[in-house]
Design an enzyme around this catalytic site. Structure first.
Site, mmCIF file in Angstrom:
data_model
loop_
_atom_site.group_PDB
_atom_site.id
_atom_site.type_symbol
_atom_site.label_atom_id
_atom_site.label_comp_id
_atom_site.label_asym_id
_atom_site.label_seq_id
_atom_site.Cartn_x
_atom_site.Cartn_y
_atom_site.Cartn_z
ATOM 1 N N LYS A 1 0.796 -1.198 0.052
ATOM 2 C CA LYS A 1 0.041 0.187 -0.068
ATOM 3 C C LYS A 1 0.825 1.336 0.164
ATOM 4 O O LYS A 1 0.453 2.172 -0.890
ATOM 5 C CB LYS A 1 -0.980 0.046 1.254
ATOM 6 C CG LYS A 1 -2.055 -0.910 1.026
ATOM 7 C CD LYS A 1 -3.008 -0.720 2.223
ATOM 8 C CE LYS A 1 -4.202 -1.906 2.186
ATOM 9 N NZ LYS A 1 -5.028 -1.817 3.305
ATOM 10 N N ASP B 1 -9.995 2.383 2.170
ATOM 11 C CA ASP B 1 -9.892 2.004 3.793
ATOM 12 C C ASP B 1 -10.383 3.298 4.325
ATOM 13 O O ASP B 1 -11.052 2.949 5.505
ATOM 14 C CB ASP B 1 -8.411 1.800 4.079
ATOM 15 C CG ASP B 1 -7.846 0.426 3.699
ATOM 16 O OD1 ASP B 1 -8.902 -0.391 3.434
ATOM 17 O OD2 ASP B 1 -6.780 0.502 3.842
HETATM 18 P P1 NDP Z 1 1.059 -3.361 9.280
HETATM 19 O O1 NDP Z 1 1.680 -4.408 8.990
HETATM 20 O O2 NDP Z 1 1.212 -2.176 8.466
HETATM 21 O O3 NDP Z 1 1.161 -3.042 10.741
HETATM 22 C C1 NDP Z 1 0.956 -3.804 11.747
HETATM 23 C C2 NDP Z 1 0.697 -2.981 13.046
HETATM 24 O O4 NDP Z 1 0.552 -4.069 14.214
HETATM 25 C C3 NDP Z 1 1.987 -2.262 13.513
HETATM 26 O O5 NDP Z 1 1.156 -1.400 14.367
HETATM 27 C C4 NDP Z 1 2.548 -3.157 14.424
HETATM 28 O O6 NDP Z 1 3.661 -2.481 15.385
HETATM 29 C C5 NDP Z 1 1.859 -4.061 15.019
HETATM 30 N N1 NDP Z 1 2.203 -5.207 15.603
HETATM 31 C C6 NDP Z 1 2.175 -6.317 15.072
HETATM 32 N N2 NDP Z 1 2.476 -7.632 15.595
HETATM 33 C C7 NDP Z 1 2.610 -7.029 17.082
HETATM 34 C C8 NDP Z 1 2.900 -7.399 18.231
HETATM 35 N N3 NDP Z 1 3.435 -8.765 18.348
HETATM 36 N N4 NDP Z 1 3.034 -6.583 19.365
HETATM 37 C C9 NDP Z 1 2.713 -5.175 19.194
HETATM 38 N N5 NDP Z 1 2.440 -4.750 18.083
HETATM 39 C C10 NDP Z 1 2.521 -5.427 17.155
HETATM 40 O O7 NDP Z 1 -0.415 -3.810 9.163
HETATM 41 P P2 NDP Z 1 -1.901 -2.827 8.552
HETATM 42 O O8 NDP Z 1 -1.902 -1.694 9.243
HETATM 43 O O9 NDP Z 1 -1.986 -3.013 7.288
HETATM 44 O O10 NDP Z 1 -2.992 -3.990 9.204
HETATM 45 C C11 NDP Z 1 -3.176 -3.828 10.874
HETATM 46 C C12 NDP Z 1 -4.565 -4.719 10.906
HETATM 47 O O11 NDP Z 1 -5.626 -4.307 10.580
HETATM 48 C C13 NDP Z 1 -4.365 -6.232 10.404
HETATM 49 O O12 NDP Z 1 -4.857 -6.996 11.263
HETATM 50 C C14 NDP Z 1 -5.370 -6.118 9.257
HETATM 51 O O13 NDP Z 1 -5.986 -7.313 9.078
HETATM 52 C C15 NDP Z 1 -6.297 -5.051 9.781
HETATM 53 N N6 NDP Z 1 -6.750 -4.269 8.613
HETATM 54 C C16 NDP Z 1 -8.205 -4.546 8.439
HETATM 55 C C17 NDP Z 1 -8.793 -3.741 7.305
HETATM 56 C C18 NDP Z 1 -10.285 -3.983 7.249
HETATM 57 O O14 NDP Z 1 -10.739 -3.514 6.062
HETATM 58 N N7 NDP Z 1 -11.043 -4.627 8.161
HETATM 59 C C19 NDP Z 1 -8.245 -2.725 6.565
HETATM 60 C C20 NDP Z 1 -6.573 -2.889 6.855
HETATM 61 C C21 NDP Z 1 -6.094 -3.417 7.946
HETATM 62 P P3 NDP Z 1 5.101 -2.160 14.939
HETATM 63 O O15 NDP Z 1 4.979 -1.022 14.213
HETATM 64 O O16 NDP Z 1 5.707 -1.871 16.328
HETATM 65 O O17 NDP Z 1 5.832 -3.380 14.275
#
Ligand code: NDP
Length: 326
Positions: free
Chosen positions: A66, A102
């Site tokens: 994205k 989104d």
């Molecule tokens: P990204 O990979 O860009 O971001 C992931 C986020 O989760 C970051 O803030 C990351 O923190 C955090 N994270 C992941 N694992 C851990 C952990 N073990 N402990 C603490 N923080 C963690 O993903 P997206 O932002 O694109 O997606 C995030 C969620 O939103 C997903 O579950 C996705 O399915 C959902 N989503 C749903 C949508 C919908 O239409 N319903 C649309 C877009 C997303 P850090 O930066 O510190 O790694």
């Protein structure tokens, strides 16, 4: 000529979007196919060149592309520019336009969650990835006056806050370190809580302990299932909703951008649920398997287990199977 729309991601073998978009094309008499392209980051420029061909109507873009797509398109809409992320592409001749649906998807989910109440002004956002960017921009443009972002890696939350500094110049947008005591103290001052981390996506993990969730918050999890986080929040007395409506409405907005037609929402929602029950998962990574009927009907559930507008039972669907890996 049959037109083509593609979903570009990596990995992305199956997706809920394919099921809902193809059904919508067929239903609305749009002669188009929805294809899945699994392209690693290195293959993205070639995929974009191919999209310029006359047979393409456009594309969806998902994890992990994205943000990478931003410099590859010819024009960005305000939402794509503001969030720094593109999830939908349309065509103007051979030129590519990057959109972020989104954002309207999130706004729709938020409106449903808030229901008949006045739109709140304070929110806590967990996470700082691509999804969080759509959430924060949606909250700012809904008139929120105080948004606090917590992220495991603080620097990522800080860069997101910096990215929005002009858009958020009139209000308080802050990144804070991920400490339970700080989160707890901020939750006591807020009305809306959004989980936009992927914690709980593939297991029962939850971003914050149940004990620090105060009652009466409006709680949204972007993950497309009933997570432990949502169960805890509901048990605490909060009104909760999962990510289904956001997924549905980002898809509906994309359908309209490609075709100029209103999206057949009920059909798309039904196809999403059928595909999920059949074991597919969203390109966003949401595992298949749970049916959350209350939120599927566009209603959020409250702490008493009823919906906002009825006292009927909230759906407490149990997982029906393991997620199919993309
Ligand atoms: P990204 O990979 O860009 O971001 C992931 C986020 O989760 C970051 O803030 C990351 O923190 C955090 N994270 C992941 N694992 C851990 C952990 N073990 N402990 C603490 N923080 C963690 O993903 P997206 O932002 O694109 O997606 C995030 C969620 O939103 C997903 O579950 C996705 O399915 C959902 N989503 C749903 C949508 C919908 O239409 N319903 C649309 C877009 C997303 P850090 O930066 O510190 O790694």
């Amino acid at each position: 000529m049959t037109k083509r729309v593609v979903l570009i991601g990596h990995p992305v073998a199956h997706s809920l979007s394919g099921a809902m978009q193809q059904a919508a094309f067929d239903d609305q008499g749009v002669d188009a196919t929805y294809e899945i392209w699994d392209r690693p980051p290195i293959g993205l420029p070639d995929a974009v060149t191919e999209l310029r061909g006359d047979d393409f109507l456009g594309a969806n873009v998902t994890i992990p592309h994205k943000e990478r797509m931003v410099p590859l398109v010819d024009r960005l809409t305000e939402e794509a520019h503001a969030t720094g992320a593109v999830n939908t592409i349309t065509k103007e001749g051979k030129r590519l336009v990057g959109h972020n649906t989104d954002v309207p998807g999130f706004r729709f989910a938020l409106d449903k969650l808030v229901g008949k109440q006045k739109m709140p002004r304070t929110a806590v956002v967990l996470g700082a990835g691509g999804g969080a960017r759509a959430v924060v921009f949606g909250l700012i443009t809904e008139g929120f006056q105080r948004i606090i972002v917590f992220n495991r890696h603080l620097h990522r939350a800080e860069s997101m806050v910096k990215h929005f500094s002009r858009t958020a110049a009139h209000m308080e947008l802050r990144a804070m370190p991920w400490h339970e005591s700080i989160i707890e103290s901020e939750l006591a001052k807020t009305k809306v809580l959004v989980n936009s981390t992927s914690i709980g996506l593939t297991d029962d993990a939850t971003p914050i302990p149940a004990e620090i969730i105060p009652p009466e918050l409006l709680v949204l999890d972007l993950i497309y299932k009933r997570t432990t986080f949502l169960r805890d929040a509901e048990a605490a007395g909060c009104t909760v909703s999962d990510g289904e409506l956001m997924l549905l409405h980002q898809g509906a907005a994309a359908f309209t951008l490609w075709t100029g037609k209103p999206a057949p929402l009920e059909l798309m929602q039904r196809k999403l649920q059928e595909a999920r029950e059949g074991g597919l998962r969203s390109a966003e990574g949401e595992p298949a398997g749970e049916v959350v009927a209350a939120s599927a009907a566009g209603e959020s559930t409250n702490g008493s287990g009823g919906t906002e507008e009825s006292s009927g039972e909230s759906a407490e669907g149990e997982p029906t199977g393991a997620a199919t890996p993309d």
